[in-house]
Design a protein around this motif. Structure first.
Motif, PDB file in Angstrom:
ATOM      1  N   TRP A  99       0.862  -1.176   0.000  1.00  0.00           N
ATOM      2  CA  TRP A  99       0.000   0.000   0.000  1.00  0.00           C
ATOM      3  C   TRP A  99       0.900   1.228   0.000  1.00  0.00           C
ATOM      4  O   TRP A  99       1.948   1.226   0.655  1.00  0.00           O
ATOM      5  CB  TRP A  99      -0.879   0.011   1.238  1.00  0.00           C
ATOM      6  N   ASP A 102      -8.236   6.570   9.020  1.00  0.00           N
ATOM      7  CA  ASP A 102      -9.255   5.578   8.640  1.00  0.00           C
ATOM      8  C   ASP A 102      -8.754   4.687   7.503  1.00  0.00           C
ATOM      9  O   ASP A 102      -9.052   3.493   7.465  1.00  0.00           O
ATOM     10  CB  ASP A 102     -10.565   6.263   8.241  1.00  0.00           C
ATOM     11  N   GLY A 103      -8.002   5.272   6.586  1.00  0.00           N
ATOM     12  CA  GLY A 103      -7.430   4.490   5.485  1.00  0.00           C
ATOM     13  C   GLY A 103      -6.447   3.440   5.983  1.00  0.00           C
ATOM     14  O   GLY A 103      -6.384   2.327   5.449  1.00  0.00           O
ATOM     15  N   LYS A 113      -6.702   1.773   8.633  1.00  0.00           N
ATOM     16  CA  LYS A 113      -7.487   0.666   9.201  1.00  0.00           C
ATOM     17  C   LYS A 113      -7.827  -0.385   8.145  1.00  0.00           C
ATOM     18  O   LYS A 113      -8.130  -1.524   8.484  1.00  0.00           O
ATOM     19  CB  LYS A 113      -8.783   1.195   9.823  1.00  0.00           C
ATOM     20  N   LYS A 114      -7.767  -0.034   6.880  1.00  0.00           N
ATOM     21  CA  LYS A 114      -8.118  -0.954   5.800  1.00  0.00           C
ATOM     22  C   LYS A 114      -6.946  -1.843   5.372  1.00  0.00           C
ATOM     23  O   LYS A 114      -7.122  -2.756   4.572  1.00  0.00           O
ATOM     24  CB  LYS A 114      -8.640  -0.173   4.596  1.00  0.00           C
ATOM     25  N   TYR A 167      -1.075   0.003  14.370  1.00  0.00           N
ATOM     26  CA  TYR A 167      -1.517  -0.710  13.175  1.00  0.00           C
ATOM     27  C   TYR A 167      -0.603  -1.916  12.940  1.00  0.00           C
ATOM     28  O   TYR A 167       0.626  -1.790  13.037  1.00  0.00           O
ATOM     29  CB  TYR A 167      -1.534   0.214  11.966  1.00  0.00           C
ATOM     30  N   ALA A 176      -6.111   8.565   1.404  1.00  0.00           N
ATOM     31  CA  ALA A 176      -6.040   7.209   1.936  1.00  0.00           C
ATOM     32  C   ALA A 176      -4.973   6.433   1.171  1.00  0.00           C
ATOM     33  O   ALA A 176      -4.689   6.745   0.015  1.00  0.00           O
ATOM     34  CB  ALA A 176      -7.390   6.512   1.814  1.00  0.00           C
ATOM     35  N   ARG A 206      -3.557   0.654  -2.861  1.00  0.00           N
ATOM     36  CA  ARG A 206      -2.836  -0.588  -3.082  1.00  0.00           C
ATOM     37  C   ARG A 206      -2.027  -0.478  -4.358  1.00  0.00           C
ATOM     38  O   ARG A 206      -2.529   0.011  -5.380  1.00  0.00           O
ATOM     39  CB  ARG A 206      -3.825  -1.757  -3.176  1.00  0.00           C
TER      40      ARG A 206
END
Length: 173
Positions: free
Chosen positions: A8, A36-37, A39-40, A68, A159, A162
């Motif tokens: 990412w 928040d990004g 967290k993905k 994280y 964010a 990938r």
């Protein structure tokens, strides 16, 4: 089926840099969108941060990043002024000033600032420009949109993106 791990990318998070809102281009909850990004990103995947993590409160921001579970690679930017050892002691798995890799058949050069084109490189993926050619006097003479891929947060929605998704977008443009 084997779980494939992914890379990412993000750049120029500039946590705590309040002047970015004054200068335009960022407003409201942009910092929360970045968090928040994160967290993905699944555990075991790798975040490659293309520099300029924060402006002030470095230890606090890095403590939050350490919550994280993904691996972390830092390609230092012009505002990342601490030594490699400091960043490693604060949660980064690898720290460098530029990263070259072959990924899905493409030779990639990952940097903070746009870099001069290199022999076999497919693309230079970078940040630094904030989507508005910020400080373009540093790179304008060699900047080529066919070679340089800007992932400044202002362009990718604040964010992480990938790497394989980014390459698909590049290949279809």
């Amino acid at each position: 089926m084997i779980d494939e791990k992914h890379y990412w990318l993000i750049s120029d998070t500039h946590f705590n840099h309040t002047k970015l809102e004054d200068w335009g281009g960022r407003s409201g909850d942009w910092q929360q969108k970045v968090w928040d990004g994160f967290k993905k990103i699944p555990e075991g995947d790798t975040l490659v941060h293309l520099g300029d993590i924060c402006i002030g409160n470095d230890a606090e921001i890095h403590a939050l990043l350490n919550l994280y579970p993904f691996r972390k690679i830092l390609v230092r930017g012009n505002h990342d002024k601490k030594g490699v050892k400091w960043y490693e002691e604060h949660g980064w798995d690898f720290v460098c000033d530029g990263l070259e890799l072959i990924y899905h058949g493409h030779y990639l050069h990952l940097t903070h600032r746009p870099a001069r084109p290199q022999g076999n490189t497919s693309w230079n993926i970078h940040g630094h420009t904030h989507g508005n050619m910020h400080r373009s006097e540093e790179y304008l003479e060699y900047y080529d949109k066919a070679y340089h891929v800007d992932i400044s947060p202002e362009l990718v929605g604040f964010a992480p993106i990938r790497l394989d998704t980014l390459l698909k977008k590049i290949n279809h443009s």
